[in-house]
Design a protein around this motif. Structure first.
Motif, PDB file in Angstrom:
ATOM      1  N   ARG A 349       0.821  -1.222   0.000  1.00 29.54           N
ATOM      2  CA  ARG A 349       0.000   0.000   0.000  1.00 29.54           C
ATOM      3  C   ARG A 349       0.847   1.261   0.000  1.00 29.54           C
ATOM      4  NH1 ARG A 349      -5.652  -0.051   1.635  1.00 29.54           N
ATOM      5  NH2 ARG A 349      -5.277   2.043   2.443  1.00 29.54           N
ATOM      6  N   ARG A 350       2.153   1.137   0.187  1.00 32.24           N
ATOM      7  CA  ARG A 350       3.030   2.314   0.076  1.00 32.24           C
ATOM      8  C   ARG A 350       3.247   2.718  -1.383  1.00 32.24           C
ATOM      9  NH1 ARG A 350       2.030   3.744   5.060  1.00 32.24           N
ATOM     10  NH2 ARG A 350       3.079   2.498   6.660  1.00 32.24           N
ATOM     11  N   ILE A 351       2.794   1.880  -2.319  1.00 33.58           N
ATOM     12  CA  ILE A 351       2.941   2.172  -3.736  1.00 33.58           C
ATOM     13  C   ILE A 351       1.579   2.555  -4.291  1.00 33.58           C
ATOM     14  CG2 ILE A 351       3.642   1.274  -5.989  1.00 33.58           C
ATOM     15  CD1 ILE A 351       5.348  -0.787  -4.551  1.00 33.58           C
ATOM     16  N   GLY A 352       1.482   3.718  -4.913  1.00 31.19           N
ATOM     17  CA  GLY A 352       0.249   4.118  -5.580  1.00 31.19           C
ATOM     18  C   GLY A 352      -0.846   4.622  -4.674  1.00 31.19           C
ATOM     19  N   LEU A 353      -0.559   4.841  -3.381  1.00 33.07           N
ATOM     20  CA  LEU A 353      -1.523   5.397  -2.443  1.00 33.07           C
ATOM     21  C   LEU A 353      -0.815   6.377  -1.527  1.00 33.07           C
ATOM     22  CD1 LEU A 353      -3.509   2.200  -1.304  1.00 33.07           C
ATOM     23  CD2 LEU A 353      -4.350   3.993  -2.819  1.00 33.07           C
ATOM     24  N   ASP A 354      -1.488   7.487  -1.161  1.00 33.54           N
ATOM     25  CA  ASP A 354      -0.902   8.377  -0.175  1.00 33.54           C
ATOM     26  C   ASP A 354      -1.291   7.905   1.221  1.00 33.54           C
ATOM     27  OD1 ASP A 354      -3.517   9.211   0.343  1.00 33.54           O
ATOM     28  OD2 ASP A 354      -3.322  11.091  -0.770  1.00 33.54           O
TER      29      ASP A 354
END
Length: 739
Positions: A349-354
């Protein structure tokens, strides 16, 4: 004992076991099911009226796993297997003296809840390594569930295979017909034209919670512990060949914003897609371009009153596949054993989401995975687009693990996050050791460093389990230094040393009263001690004493816990807007957990907590009610309240009270497993927000979808500013083609 009830097929319903049932070793003489070759294609309609089924050799000698390990089943299950050059076919008859009246199913959700449905499950070990399993599951309405399992410990629950199933329900039971393309299955290329695979079939008759299997295994394990599997013989699959699966999509969005500064309304169109290339039976390459996750389920809000960060699960399909290879770490199990501390060096979730869960576009990415009997390795590389204040970011994850012995492994993982202002890196060494059927040890050490801050940190853990049919014991030791910062990972709290031993007792003795209604008595103790890593001082102590836990025959439960707690706050703590100052606090909380039969037309699941909390009192309750008159209609309502009295700054206010309520309603309306309307609504008093999401989904051919999504979000906790409102309408069509 169930504290958070598992939603996976492979978890045993209650983790409670008969006192006279032992952990037996796998039988050296394996039970066999013989597959029969045919030259025609079958019509998959769940009727089993094709003449070819009469050629198959039926097998029905199942053994009971639950509630009486090793005894004969109360109802017959019969399996037949056929194959041709394109498909492996299965016909399963789940006999029942009550016929349709016995069937239990609450919804048509893919990857449905194990606790709410009748089901049959097939598990395959095509490489005969007794470690890897592919599971295909269906319920009496033809709803699909599938996942990959590794060592019966790590699971890719959201892996979606390409296969077809249809079912019928009769007065004598229900029938499932499955057609599985050879390309979906994984098996080696051999010189011999005939192969035999590890194989098992599992059935759950939900009305009585009776679980049976073709090849028996101890009930503290699952149907994917392939060392206990039987054998599927006489297979002549085509030689595995390189196959490619492409899935392009077209999407249009309408975005509307109110009361935002410099955020205009937009209409956009996107083209993108994914390519999955099975290079050989061991290696798979996935490529994604202009990645979109419109179909991903939206996050539910949570009101958190603990000092641990909330862990929101990954819901995006691209990152869910093969997640178990990269998902090393420590965290609480579904039954809450192991402790509350969670550390993951890589969290997708650290990729493509703030940080608020808002999407950030991904331009391109790739994932390569190789799995074999001796070793597993893989890599993920992604490019995140520059948007506003968020610069363009490159992500890389590399993973390698070496298998040895029956079920042992050691490995390493590297993550790199590169932005114009600096680079964050982590390096991990980990190991898992199954010392025997009941003993296991899991370990990990992680080092992090950031070039922009110049700081480095360390985290590590060791987790030991001893599990039998009579009790489960664990000891988890963890450490996270103050400057440990895995920007591509997740840490529930930092600057802490955690010590969390515990034990559950599983009792099914004849002395238990009301055996017609009560299946097991499962008391336990879960202790948690946390010291500040930088000073060595004790900052938190919890003694979670569980003197009463009853599991009922129909799947419900009742439990009572008492939690004497010590907290030393080294900095202010602000749960749900209540300010609590530094200091030492001793308090005692009480908890009651209760659930009715979750497969019933109306079911209730509730928890109540009360008692002292820091310098005041906190009463909390969480009530969930599901109504499912037929599987086509399922409605879930939830009400959560936290009532603070004289806690922190409230002690100095006139009434000294604060109420924080969270309401939600979810609905699922389905014509069949392929056409569904899904929606949910949430209202949260903590930030005065109202959010709802409505999604129409049509699987017009296997794993090809049309989606129409409406998403509404609003926020009303900004001082002197009107409510901020977002409305998004998304229409998307995807098409899957396998070559």
């Amino acid at each position: 004992m169930i504290k958070k009830l598992p939603n996976f097929l492979f978890f045993i319903t209650s983790f409670s076991f008969a006192q006279d049932a032992e952990i037996f070793k796998p039988d050296s003489v394996k039970k066999k099911i013989e597959a029969t070759p045919i030259t025609t294609n079958l019509r998959i309609d769940g009727v089993m009226n094709d003449a070819e089924w009469k050629l198959a050799k039926p097998v029905s000698n199942f053994i009971q796993i639950e509630p009486y390990q090793g005894k004969q089943p109360s109802h017959k299950t019969e399996v037949r297997v056929l194959y041709n050059k394109n498909y492996l076919y299965f016909a399963i008859f789940a006999g029942d003296s009550l016929g349709k009246k016995a069937i239990r199913a609450t919804d048509f959700k893919r990857d449905f809840s194990f606790r709410q449905h009748d089901l049959v499950a097939l598990s395959f070990d095509g490489f005969n390594d007794k470690r890897n399993a592919m599971a295909l599951v269906t319920n009496p309405y033809g709803v699909q569930r599938d996942f990959l399992s590794f060592d019966d410990i790590y699971y890719d629950i959201d892996w979606d295979g390409l296969w077809r199933v249809r079912t019928t329900r009769t007065d004598s039971g229900w029938v499932a017909e499955m057609a599985v393309p050879w390309q979906t299955l994984r098996y080696p290329k051999t010189d011999s034209p005939t192969q035999n695979w590890g194989f098992n079939v599992f059935r759950n008759r939900r009305l009585t919670n009776e679980q049976t299997a073709f090849s028996p295994y101890p009930r503290s394990f699952t149907n994917t512990r392939m060392a206990y599997a039987g054998v599927l013989t006489n297979l002549q699959p085509p030689p595995p060949s390189t196959n490619v699966r492409i899935q392009p999509y077209f999407l249009t969005t309408f975005d509307r914003y109110r009361n935002y500064d410099n955020k205009p309304n937009t209409n956009t169109y996107k083209l993108g897609g994914e390519i999955k290339w099975a290079i050989n039976p061991n290696a798979i390459l996935d490529i994604t371009a202009n990645t979109d996750f419109a179909q991903a389920d939206a996050d539910r809000q949570v009101n958190n009153v603990t000092r641990f960060s909330v862990f929101f699960p990954e819901r995006r399909q691209f990152f869910l596949e093969n997640a178990s290879l990269f998902g090393v770490g420590v965290g609480p199990n579904e039954d809450l054993s192991g402790g509350t501390m969670r550390v993951q060096p890589f969290f997708s979730r650290r990729i493509g989401l703030d940080d608020s869960g808002n999407p950030i576009p991904i331009d391109v990415g790739a994932r390569f995975v190789y799995r074999s009997l001796k070793r597993n390795y893989g890599a993920i590389a992604m490019r995140q687009r520059e948007v506003g204040d968020s610069p363009g970011t490159n992500f890389f994850v590399g993973r390698y693990s070496e298998n040895f012995g029956k079920q042992n492994r050691i490995g390493g993982l590297v993550t790199v996050k590169n932005r114009p202002d600096g680079t964050n890196m982590t390096g991990t060494i980990d190991g898992f050791f199954r010392l025997s059927e009941s003993h296991s040890l899991n370990t990990m050490a992680v080092y992090s460093t950031s070039t922009n801050s110049g700081k480095s940190g360390f985290s590590g853990f060791a987790q030991y389990y001893y599990s039998t049919n009579q009790f489960k014991f664990w000891w988890t030791q963890s450490v996270v230094t103050k400057d440990f910062n895995p920007e591509m990972g997740f840490v529930s709290r930092s600057d802490v040393v955690g010590t969390t031993p515990g034990i559950f007792f599983f009792n099914r003795g004849k002395w238990i009263p009301f055996k017609k209604f009560i299946r097991a008595f499962e008391p336990g103790i879960m202790t948690e001690f946390y010291h500040q890593a930088s000073t060595g001082k004790l900052v938190e102590r919890q003694l979670n004493i569980n003197p009463i836990w009853l599991n009922f025959q129909r799947g419900g439960y009742f439990g009572y816990l008492i939690n004497p707690t010590f907290q030393r706050l080294t900095e202010p703590f602000v749960p749900l807007g209540v300010y609590i100052d530094n200091g030492e606090y001793n308090y005692v909380r009480h908890q009651i957990y209760a659930s009715t039969n979750p497969s019933a037309v109306i079911s209730l699941n509730s928890s109540f907590e009360w008692g002292t909390y820091f310098n005041g009192r906190l009463n909390s309750h969480d009530i969930r009610m599901q109504i499912a008159p037929v599987p086509h209609i399922s409605i879930l309502a939830r009400y959560n309240r936290n009532h603070f009295r004289n806690v922190g700054n409230l002690a100095h206010e006139a009434n000294g009270e604060s109420y924080v309520d969270l309401y939600s309603v979810e609905g699922r309306f389905a014509l069949n497993p392929r056409v569904q309307l899904i929606g949910f609504y949430q209202k949260n008093a903590e930030n005065l927000s109202q959010n709802y999401n409505i999604r129409l989904s049509w699987e017009y051919r296997p794993l090809s979808y049309i989606y129409v999504v409406y998403n509404h979000r609003e926020f009303d906790n900004l001082l002197d500013k009107p409510t901020q409102i977002e409305n998004h309408v998304i229409a998307k069509i995807s098409y899957l083609k396998q070559f």
